[in-house]
Write an enzyme that holds these catalytic residues in place. Structure first.
Site, PDB file in Angstrom:
ATOM      1  N   GLU A   1       0.841  -1.215  -0.107  1.00 39.18           N
ATOM      2  CA  GLU A   1      -0.072  -0.130   0.033  1.00 39.18           C
ATOM      3  C   GLU A   1       0.854   1.077  -0.012  1.00 39.18           C
ATOM      4  OE1 GLU A   1      -2.259   1.016   3.295  1.00 39.18           O
ATOM      5  OE2 GLU A   1      -0.595   1.268   4.652  1.00 39.18           O
TER       6      GLU A   1
ATOM      7  N   HIS B   1      -3.980   2.759   2.224  1.00 39.06           N
ATOM      8  CA  HIS B   1      -3.588   3.617   1.268  1.00 39.06           C
ATOM      9  C   HIS B   1      -3.721   3.109  -0.228  1.00 39.06           C
ATOM     10  CE1 HIS B   1      -1.387   6.515   3.760  1.00 39.06           C
ATOM     11  NE2 HIS B   1      -1.116   5.683   4.466  1.00 39.06           N
TER      12      HIS B   1
HETATM   13 FE   LIG Z   1       1.438   1.380   5.670  1.00 45.92          FE
HETATM   14 FE   LIG Z   2      -1.858   1.554   6.456  1.00 48.13          FE
END
Ligand SMILES: [Fe+2]
Ligand SMILES: [Fe+2]
Length: 270
Positions: free
Chosen positions: A39, A68
């Site tokens: 991420e 994210h």
């Molecule tokens: Fe992370």
């Molecule tokens: Fe995270």
């Protein structure tokens, strides 16, 4: 079955650590599967198609994500075309991409990788416990599924431990991500599920969770918004967990892996 799971890959140093160490680990540990949380692969924020290809080339099979996931907007249109990239399974119905994957490995076996996200101190989401139950109802361990690995991307250690016990005996492993710090609680729970609260990041630990330390400290001290945070660019520590499962898909061995960079080293033993 031998599986390596690595925590959040933080920008270029994290990707370099994966590229440097994973191919050798794949060979020396006879790994059947490598899963990394990606991420933060793109400058600390999200993931792109190009970086997915780069990580696959480094010997990674499955990429998980978390809060994210959509920081790089191109992943929104990319993800439906690449079943090896997961986003949390408890995102709302209709979200692009998939939250789990049944992945073929050698010997005609299949591994189920599930990505979930916590709700404590994070954005409101569907119930990860109920979502896990629903997935396991369709794909229980054993019936054609040799191993089940859960990446639980969550902030609170309490929620992570609770999910570990909730899944104990029903999945091969519950490994936490998101806090970017490896915890020292790798264990096999009483029912046979391997557990570690957080795998730690693949990133530079001379930092504040992988971001350059001076601006991060300044933000806490002054309480003023600063410039866009930049990834700390020193050598990364590859942080992961080595999992070995038995014929029933339960854990036989779980061991932290820390290679390179600043953290105390913990190379896996063959
Ligand atoms: Fe992370
Ligand atoms: Fe995270």
């Amino acid at each position: 079955m031998n599986i390596l799971f690595c925590g959040d890959v933080m920008g270029r140093p994290g990707r370099e650590a994966v590229k440097t160490h994973v191919p050798a680990l794949r060979r020396s540990l006879a790994l059947d599967l490598v899963v990394v949380n990606a991420e933060n692969a793109a400058h600390g924020f999200g993931l792109t198609g190009r970086l997915c290809a780069e990580l696959y080339e480094s010997g990674v099979d499955i990429l998980t994500t978390g809060n994210h996931a959509w920081d790089q907007r191109e992943l929104i249109s990319y993800i439906d075309g690449d079943p090896c990239v997961l986003r949390p399974a408890n995102f709302p119905p209709g979200t692009p991409g998939a939250g789990w994957r049944l992945h073929p490995v050698s010997g005609g076996r299949q591994v189920l990788v599930i990505n979930l996200m916590g709700r404590l101190f994070m954005d409101a989401l569907d119930d990860p416990f109920a979502r896990l139950d629903a997935i396991l109802a369709d794909y229980p361990l054993g019936a054609g599924v040799a191993t089940i690995l859960v990446d639980f991307h969550a902030e609170a250690s309490s929620e992570k431990m609770a999910l570990g016990h909730f899944a104990d005996g029903r999945v091969s492993a519950v490994f936490g991500t998101h806090t970017h710090v490896p915890t020292a609680d790798a264990q096999i729970l009483p029912g046979g599920t391997a557990y570690q609260t957080d795998a730690g990041m693949c990133g530079d630990y001379d930092s504040v969770i992988g971001l350059q330390k001076a601006p991060a400290v300044r933000r806490f001290v002054t309480k003023m918004p600063g410039e866009r945070p930049q990834v700390a660019d020193g050598e990364a520590t590859l942080c992961g967990i080595l999992l070995e499962t038995d014929d029933r898909g339960l854990a036989r061995r779980v061991e932290p892996v820390r290679i390179g960079g600043r953290l105390a080293q913990h190379p896996p033993q063959r």
